[in-house]
Scaffold this motif. Structure first.
Motif, short mmCIF file in Angstrom:
data_model
loop_
_atom_site.label_atom_id
_atom_site.label_comp_id
_atom_site.label_asym_id
_atom_site.label_seq_id
_atom_site.Cartn_x
_atom_site.Cartn_y
_atom_site.Cartn_z
N CYS A 275 0.80 -1.23 0.00
CA CYS A 275 0.00 0.00 0.00
C CYS A 275 0.83 1.27 0.00
O CYS A 275 0.27 2.36 0.02
N GLY A 276 2.17 1.16 0.03
CA GLY A 276 2.99 2.37 -0.03
C GLY A 276 3.31 2.99 1.31
O GLY A 276 3.92 4.06 1.36
N GLY A 282 -3.27 5.42 4.78
CA GLY A 282 -3.73 5.62 3.42
C GLY A 282 -4.21 4.33 2.76
O GLY A 282 -4.45 4.29 1.57
N PHE A 283 -4.33 3.28 3.55
CA PHE A 283 -4.63 1.95 3.01
C PHE A 283 -6.13 1.64 3.08
O PHE A 283 -6.77 1.32 2.08
N ARG A 285 -9.82 2.35 3.21
CA ARG A 285 -10.70 3.42 2.77
C ARG A 285 -12.14 2.92 2.72
O ARG A 285 -12.39 1.72 2.62
N HIS A 290 -8.03 1.31 -2.89
CA HIS A 290 -7.14 1.68 -4.00
C HIS A 290 -6.10 0.59 -4.24
O HIS A 290 -5.37 0.63 -5.21
N TYR A 291 -5.99 -0.33 -3.28
CA TYR A 291 -4.91 -1.31 -3.34
C TYR A 291 -5.43 -2.74 -3.28
O TYR A 291 -5.25 -3.42 -2.27
N THR B 26 10.29 0.65 -2.59
CA THR B 26 9.25 0.01 -3.37
C THR B 26 8.45 1.03 -4.20
O THR B 26 8.24 2.15 -3.75
N LEU B 28 5.47 1.77 -4.88
CA LEU B 28 4.25 2.42 -4.37
C LEU B 28 4.52 3.41 -3.24
O LEU B 28 3.63 4.13 -2.83
N PHE B 29 5.75 3.42 -2.71
CA PHE B 29 6.05 4.36 -1.61
C PHE B 29 5.68 5.77 -2.04
O PHE B 29 5.99 6.20 -3.15
N ARG B 30 5.03 6.50 -1.13
CA ARG B 30 4.57 7.85 -1.50
C ARG B 30 5.55 8.90 -1.02
O ARG B 30 5.57 9.23 0.15
N PHE B 70 0.05 12.59 2.53
CA PHE B 70 0.48 11.55 1.59
C PHE B 70 -0.57 10.45 1.41
O PHE B 70 -0.23 9.28 1.36
N CYS B 71 -1.83 10.86 1.33
CA CYS B 71 -2.89 9.86 1.14
C CYS B 71 -3.03 9.52 -0.34
O CYS B 71 -3.64 8.54 -0.70
N PHE B 76 -4.97 9.63 -7.31
CA PHE B 76 -6.02 8.70 -7.75
C PHE B 76 -7.08 9.42 -8.58
O PHE B 76 -7.64 8.86 -9.51
#
Lengths: 498, 254
Positions: A275-276, A282-283, A285, A290-291, B26, B28-30, B70-71, B76
């Motif tokens: 999920c970053g 932010g995962f 929701r 989104h993931y 990685t 996807l890291f924001r 950082f959402c 998106f």
């Protein structure tokens, strides 16, 4: 008395509001049984007065009982008979000035910004003290030696022994419950929910999303329910392994510390790959994701947890056989089953002391509704039990994730919705959601008005109860054992202070 | 027992990252966002309405990393115009430098002209820091702890977190600073000898983040003293923190 299940929505008007005497008797009767415990009791401002809602969970039949009253003055305290209620009544008193007659001590909980009595402030906290020439006091905090959250501990000691520990919190208060109402956009609330306690971002987010989804009548596909449980269990695995490392650090066992540290890194980096974010912010929701978990990601998770399982077994096989570790863990900071029941410990803190209490089994949520789950319960109640419980739960959660990944294979082509922040919520309703986070039972309750807008949001982190467990654990212990006891509970300051 | 230890050591292997400035995180890291210069006013308005913390300004378009949580919801919404890259080097020594404008694709570097001279004179070789969590949510705190772990090993650069403020060279603040923590933070700061650094770690500390507007905060401390380093993140990644500090004190990353 109303009977509902986890994440059910009910109409507020259907809750029968009893005269306090009757309310008291009903709650008293319910709490007489060990399988019942209060998961939340709070006051909601209503007109000139308050509606006070008490939610009692039955651990054996999945039910939650809702009882309410609307009286505010000179109430007979439930705490006098059921000690676990102490913090709820103190909170109602602190927030709204509701008075209880025979409450042993209505001491402040967290000095919230909107407290009833603004004259009381954190600088003049009323410490308990004992007038004796033989005793001395030790004050620690709010800022501690390491990088941890602030809180003040005041020990009353007899020589090197702790006679009494008082834990004073509130430094972390950010006004989250008020912000949940002030910030109207559901995305803002999602960000708030993951900040209630950053180490439980997934646990608190899931509790919040479950409420909002239930209030909007949204039912989610199996796939997303299952993926959310995988995320929740990864959070549990990461923190439990990190805590194993921290326990080793406190007893200067370096190999255990560094080996577990490296393993925790693997787990949180897995979450980051998915999920970053290493903490899962932010995962989670509303109403979607989104993931979505892809086949590649599922494979990465499987590979990593298998690796972690093997290596964590190697470390724990080693450490739990070392006399130098055992002598620092065994018999230190004991909490008896009687104490645990008395003060209403939840989650890990309950299960290490012989209390079988786990929302995953008693009030299953999300994909746990489809699983058979048997909690790990230990009974020695000491640092050793808390260390072993973590070890056992890590292996248990790894197995759960593996099973779920297997089930996921058949679901992974199922389409998965994107998040939806524009859900319209049922009007005049109440919803309660319980999730077993890594610390224990997380409980959120939301109430909506006639337009479907949330007008009251109540948050309870398991730490609210469990801090008292720590205070009991250090009684008659050497004061030098406090750090290891504290670490073995690893409670949340911000989750308590909100 | 020795056999068991050997097994653990063998599996553990070598953990430390030899060069923390070249790690690839990685995908996807924001991290640092890149914004297309072709972003339209309507798109800008739309995502600025979506942003949970008001970090986006629509005209001219920019994202303020001091407010951003950082959402990635803006990405998106318009993924052909905004992209959060995995560049974790996002610390800055000027507040304005955290504002990323449309069209900017440059890496973020500290502005040496804005730096106090005493920093490199005094702290270039060794730096002891006092961390204060002022209503932080324990995520940034855990990442700061992780900065010293076997992977990132902050200690190798002579940088350490210390208990006593009297032995420290600066304060690292996390959290939006609650009313109830305002006084302890001040007392701690006062106890640190001059010259001293102020470092803000995490979006909550830099701007209040999602807690902006809460009555429970008291951020007056932050307007009293100059801030030497802003480290954005939610939470801050250890690599962001370490690279930021090393740039500040002018130390070679190796």
């Amino acid at each position: 008395m109303m009977e509902i299940y986890n994440t059910d929505c009910i109409k507020i008007a259907d809750i029968s509001v009893l005269p306090y005497k009757q309310f008291y008797m009903q709650v008293d009767n319910l709490l007489f049984y060990k399988h019942n415990h209060c998961v939340n009791y709070f006051a909601v401002p209503q007109g000139d007065g308050f509606l006070s809602i008490c939610c009692i969970a039955n651990d054996s039949n999945h039910k939650i009982y809702i009882v309410a009253h609307n009286e505010v003055d000179n109430l007979e305290a439930l705490t006098a008979k059921h000690y676990a209620m102490h913090v709820f009544e103190r909170e109602m008193h602190e927030n709204y000035g509701i008075t209880f007659d025979d409450h042993p001590w209505l001491k402040p909980v967290r000095y919230p910004a909107n407290r009833y009595n603004r004259d009381e402030c954190i600088e003049n906290y009323p410490f308990y003290s004992i007038d004796s020439d033989d005793l001395h006091e030790v004050g620690v905090g709010p800022i501690h030696a390491g990088i941890i959250e602030p809180g003040h501990f005041r020990f009353i000691c007899n020589g090197e022994k702790v006679l009494h520990l008082e834990i004073m919190l509130g430094y972390q208060h950010r006004g989250i419950e008020s912000l949940m109402l002030a910030k109207k956009h559901q995305l803002q609330r999602a960000v708030l929910a993951e900040s209630i306690s950053g180490d439980t971002a997934i646990g608190h987010s899931l509790t919040y999303t479950s409420i909002m989804e239930s209030l909007s009548g949204k039912s989610l596909p199996d796939r997303i329910q299952l993926e959310r449980i995988i995320a929740l269990e990864l959070e549990r695995i990461a923190i439990h392994i990190g805590d194993t490392s921290a326990l080793c650090l406190d007893i200067a066992y370096q190999l255990g510390q560094v080996a577990c540290e490296a393993l925790r890194t693997i787990v949180i980096n897995t979450t980051q790959a998915w999920c970053g974010n290493r903490f899962g912010k932010g995962f989670i929701r509303l109403a979607g994701t989104h993931y979505p978990l892809t086949a590649d990601m599922a494979e990465l998770i499987l590979k990593n947890i298998n690796d972690v399982e093997r290596r964590y077994r190697e470390v724990t096989d080693l450490m739990f056989n070392l006399p130098s570790v055992l002598s620092r863990f065994e018999g230190i900071g004991e909490v008896t089953v009687k104490q645990a029941e008395l003060v209403g410990l939840t989650g890990m803190a309950a299960r290490m002391a012989g209390v079988n209490r786990d929302i995953r089994a008693s009030h299953p949520f999300l994909y746990y509704r489809n699983l058979k789950f048997e909690p790990v319960v230990l009974d020695t109640g000491d640092v050793m039990a808390r260390a072993l419980l973590r070890r056992d739960e890590v292996f248990q959660s790894i197995q759960i994730v593996r099973d779920l990944l297997e089930k996921h294979r058949v679901l992974q082509n199922e389409s998965i919705p994107k998040p939806d922040y524009q859900l319209s919520l049922q009007a005049n309703s109440l919803c309660i959601s319980l999730i077993e986070g890594w610390r224990g039972e997380i409980c959120h309750v939301a109430l909506t008005d006639e337009t479907g807008e949330v007008y009251h949001y109540k948050i309870k982190d398991p730490s609210l109860h469990n801090w008292m467990g720590l205070a009991l654990a250090v009684r008659n212990q050497e004061i030098s054992d406090f750090p290891i006891c504290n670490k073995s509970f690893n409670l949340s300051y911000c989750g308590h202070d909100l | 027992m020795i056999l068991r230890e050997a097994k653990v050591l063998k599996s553990h292997g070598i953990q430390y990252i030899p060069d923390i400035s070249t790690v690839e995180l990685t995908p996807l890291f924001r991290g640092r966002p890149e914004i297309s210069s072709e972003i339209t006013t309507e798109e800008g308005r739309y995502v600025s309405g979506l942003c949970p913390t008001g970090a986006i300004s629509a005209t001219p378009f920019s994202i303020d990393l001091g407010k951003c949580v950082f959402c990635k919801e803006c990405e998106f919404a318009i993924s052909n115009k905004i992209r959060f890259t995995n560049d974790y080097k996002i610390a800055a020594n000027k507040r304005e430098a955290l504002i990323i404008e449309a069209g900017s694709v440059n890496p973020m570097v500290l502005d040496a002209n804005e730096m106090r001279k005493v920093i490199r004179d005094y702290f270039g070789h060794a730096l002891k820091l006092r961390q204060v969590s002022a209503a932080g949510d324990n995520a940034c705190e855990m990442e700061l702890n992780a900065s010293g772990n076997v992977n990132f090993d902050l200690g190798r650069y002579g940088i350490e977190f210390f208990a006593s403020p009297r032995h420290c060279d600066g304060v690292v603040i996390t959290g939006p600073v609650s009313e109830n923590m305002a006084e302890p933070l001040q007392i701690c700061y006062d106890a640190i000898p001059e010259p001293k650094l102020v470092i803000l770690v995490g979006t909550d500390a830099i701007s209040g983040g999602i807690f902006i507007g809460s009555k429970a905060l008291n951020r007056s401390f932050l307007s009293k003293y100059p801030v030497d380093l802003y480290v954005p993140g939610n939470p801050v990644h250890p690599l962001t923190f370490i690279n930021g500090i090393l740039s500040l004190i002018g130390k070679n990353n190796k």
